[in-house]
Design an enzyme around this catalytic site. Structure first.
Site, short mmCIF file in Angstrom:
data_model
loop_
_atom_site.label_atom_id
_atom_site.label_comp_id
_atom_site.label_asym_id
_atom_site.label_seq_id
_atom_site.Cartn_x
_atom_site.Cartn_y
_atom_site.Cartn_z
N VAL A 71 87.39 55.55 -14.48
CA VAL A 71 88.52 56.28 -13.89
C VAL A 71 88.05 57.15 -12.73
O VAL A 71 88.70 57.23 -11.69
CB VAL A 71 89.27 57.11 -14.96
CG1 VAL A 71 90.40 57.91 -14.32
CG2 VAL A 71 89.83 56.21 -16.05
N CYS A 72 86.89 57.79 -12.89
CA CYS A 72 86.36 58.62 -11.80
C CYS A 72 86.07 57.78 -10.56
O CYS A 72 86.37 58.18 -9.44
CB CYS A 72 85.10 59.35 -12.24
SG CYS A 72 85.40 60.54 -13.56
N SER A 73 85.51 56.60 -10.77
CA SER A 73 85.24 55.72 -9.63
C SER A 73 86.54 55.32 -8.94
O SER A 73 86.62 55.36 -7.71
CB SER A 73 84.48 54.47 -10.10
OG SER A 73 83.20 54.82 -10.57
#
Length: 160
Positions: free
Chosen positions: A53-55
């Site tokens: 999700v961060c990516s």
């Protein structure tokens, strides 16, 4: 734990080490919020480098940087990982905004977004050129993030 700032609150100053990819070169240095006064700031707090999700979030903000910059904003990504981790992450994903290291989560704590197990809640804050909180998106669990269109639309509502 500190409370999440309210819209209109003055945001306290901080200084964090960070990295910024410029072509193939990497620049390391300190990033200080008060030195950005005079232009809007977008602070994107995320739990970890190279996680799914961060990516997706940081890649979308990097890919959508032009409309944010056209609105006068500077974008910083902030997470607890160190500068070496940030450099690997930015290189592997070609991220174009500075990534700042908050290893003791002191800045995340000042924004009231620390959380057990995940470290911090995924959050995006827009700060006006005068240092006031204009808009925020704070997740409960951290699996969602606002698309670039949301902060871009919010930047259009900033007072002149």
């Amino acid at each position: 734990m500190t409370n999440i700032p309210k819209i209109g609150d003055i945001v306290g100053d901080f200084r964090l080490p960070g990295v910024r990819l410029n072509g193939e070169a990497f620049h390391r240095g300190d990033y200080t919020l008060c030195e950005q006064r005079g232009r809007p700031m977008i602070l994107a707090f995320y739990p970890g480098d190279d996680t799914p999700v961060c990516s997706a979030q940081l890649c979308s903000y990097s890919d959508g940087l032009e409309p944010l910059q056209s609105a006068g904003a500077t974008v910083w990504g902030i997470s607890p990982q160190n500068l070496d981790s940030h450099e690997r992450f930015a290189r592997s994903r070609k991220l174009r905004m500075p990534l700042l290291a908050d290893p003791d989560r002191s800045v995340a704590k000042s924004f009231g977004i620390t959380a057990p197990l995940i470290g911090l809640r995924r959050s995006v804050f827009i700060i006006t050129a005068h240092g006031r909180l204009h808009w925020k998106h704070v997740t409960a669990v951290g699996a969602t993030y606002p698309p670039t269109a949301d902060p871009t639309a919010q930047l259009a509502t900033l007072p002149a």
